[in-house]
Design a protein around this motif. Structure first.
Motif, short mmCIF file in Angstrom:
data_model
loop_
_atom_site.label_atom_id
_atom_site.label_comp_id
_atom_site.label_asym_id
_atom_site.label_seq_id
_atom_site.Cartn_x
_atom_site.Cartn_y
_atom_site.Cartn_z
N VAL A 121 0.81 -1.22 0.00
CA VAL A 121 0.00 0.00 0.00
C VAL A 121 0.85 1.27 0.00
O VAL A 121 0.33 2.35 -0.27
N SER A 122 2.13 1.13 0.27
CA SER A 122 3.01 2.30 0.33
C SER A 122 3.28 2.88 -1.06
O SER A 122 3.48 2.13 -2.02
N PRO A 123 3.32 4.20 -1.16
CA PRO A 123 3.66 4.80 -2.45
C PRO A 123 5.16 4.69 -2.76
O PRO A 123 5.58 4.92 -3.88
N VAL A 124 5.97 4.32 -1.77
CA VAL A 124 7.41 4.19 -1.97
C VAL A 124 7.72 2.72 -2.24
O VAL A 124 7.37 1.85 -1.47
N ASP A 125 8.37 2.45 -3.36
CA ASP A 125 8.70 1.09 -3.76
C ASP A 125 10.19 0.95 -3.98
O ASP A 125 10.88 1.92 -4.29
N VAL A 126 10.67 -0.29 -3.87
CA VAL A 126 12.05 -0.58 -4.23
C VAL A 126 12.21 -0.37 -5.73
O VAL A 126 13.16 0.24 -6.19
N LEU A 127 11.26 -0.87 -6.48
CA LEU A 127 11.21 -0.66 -7.93
C LEU A 127 9.98 0.20 -8.22
O LEU A 127 8.86 -0.28 -8.10
N PRO A 128 10.15 1.45 -8.58
CA PRO A 128 9.01 2.34 -8.78
C PRO A 128 8.02 1.82 -9.83
O PRO A 128 8.41 1.20 -10.82
N ASP A 129 6.73 2.06 -9.57
CA ASP A 129 5.68 1.59 -10.47
C ASP A 129 5.74 2.24 -11.84
O ASP A 129 5.22 1.69 -12.81
N PHE A 130 6.39 3.41 -11.96
CA PHE A 130 6.45 4.05 -13.27
C PHE A 130 7.37 3.28 -14.23
O PHE A 130 7.42 3.58 -15.42
N LEU A 131 8.10 2.29 -13.75
CA LEU A 131 8.93 1.46 -14.63
C LEU A 131 8.08 0.38 -15.29
O LEU A 131 8.56 -0.67 -15.67
N MET A 132 6.84 0.64 -15.41
CA MET A 132 5.83 -0.23 -16.02
C MET A 132 5.82 -1.62 -15.40
O MET A 132 5.62 -1.74 -14.23
N LEU A 133 6.03 -2.64 -16.18
CA LEU A 133 5.86 -4.01 -15.71
C LEU A 133 6.82 -4.38 -14.57
O LEU A 133 6.46 -5.13 -13.68
N ILE A 134 8.02 -3.85 -14.57
CA ILE A 134 8.98 -4.20 -13.53
C ILE A 134 8.51 -3.67 -12.18
O ILE A 134 8.56 -4.36 -11.17
N GLY A 135 8.03 -2.44 -12.16
CA GLY A 135 7.58 -1.84 -10.91
C GLY A 135 6.34 -2.49 -10.34
O GLY A 135 6.18 -2.61 -9.14
N VAL A 136 5.45 -2.95 -11.21
CA VAL A 136 4.24 -3.62 -10.77
C VAL A 136 4.56 -5.06 -10.37
O VAL A 136 3.95 -5.61 -9.45
N ALA A 137 5.54 -5.67 -11.02
CA ALA A 137 5.87 -7.07 -10.76
C ALA A 137 6.36 -7.28 -9.33
O ALA A 137 6.05 -8.30 -8.71
N ASP A 138 7.13 -6.32 -8.80
CA ASP A 138 7.60 -6.52 -7.42
C ASP A 138 6.44 -6.45 -6.44
O ASP A 138 6.37 -7.23 -5.49
#
Length: 117
Positions: A63-80
Motif C-alpha cells: 500500500v506504500s507509495p514508496v517502492d524498491v522498484l518504482p511503479d512508473f517502470l511499467m511491468l517491472i515496478g508492478v511485478a515486485d
C-alpha cells in the motif's frame, strides 16, 4: 520473484486451499483476524510475532507509495508489488488454514473433555 516462481507459489496455494478436508478459502479468510488476535495474545504458537511482523511489512509495502522498484517502470515496478502480494496471500492463507485446524482441534479436545466429565 521470477514469473515461474510466482506461478508456482500461486499453484501451491491453490492446491493447499482445495485439498480435500482442508479449510475452505472463505473459512481461511474469515479466520485471519482471529489468528492475528490469537498470535498477539500469545494464544497460538503456530506463528510467531516475528512472522506476523513480516506479513504486516508486506501489507505496508503493497500500500506504500514508496517502492524498491518504482511503479512508473511499467511491468517491472508492478511485478515486485505482485510478487509481494502473492507471498502475502500464500502466507496468510496457509497460516490461517493451520490456525483453523488448530481451532478445530482445541474445540474437539474441549468436547471430549466434557464428555468424559
Amino acid at each position: 520473484m521470477a514469473k515461474a516462481a510466482r506461478a508456482a507459489a500461486a499453484w501451491r496455494t491453490y492446491r493447499e486451499v482445495t485439498k480435500p478436508g482442508s479449510p475452505a478459502l472463505m473459512t481461511r479468510v474469515r479466520a485471519i483476524p482471529r489468528m492475528i488476535g490469537a498470535v498477539m495474545r500469545g494464544q497460538y504458537d503456530g506463528m510467531g510475532k516475528g512472522k506476523l511482523g513480516l506479513l504486516a511489512l508486506g501489507v505496508v509495502y503493497i500500500v506504500s507509495p514508496v517502492d524498491v522498484l518504482p511503479d512508473f517502470l511499467m511491468l517491472i515496478g508492478v511485478a515486485d508489488d505482485f510478487g509481494v502480494f502473492l507471498w502475502l496471500a500464500a502466507s496468510l492463507l496457509g497460516e490461517s488454514g493451520r490456525y483453523v485446524q488448530h481451532e478445530r482441534s482445541v474445540i474437539q479436545a474441549r468436547v471430549e473433555g466434557l464428555e468424559q466429565a
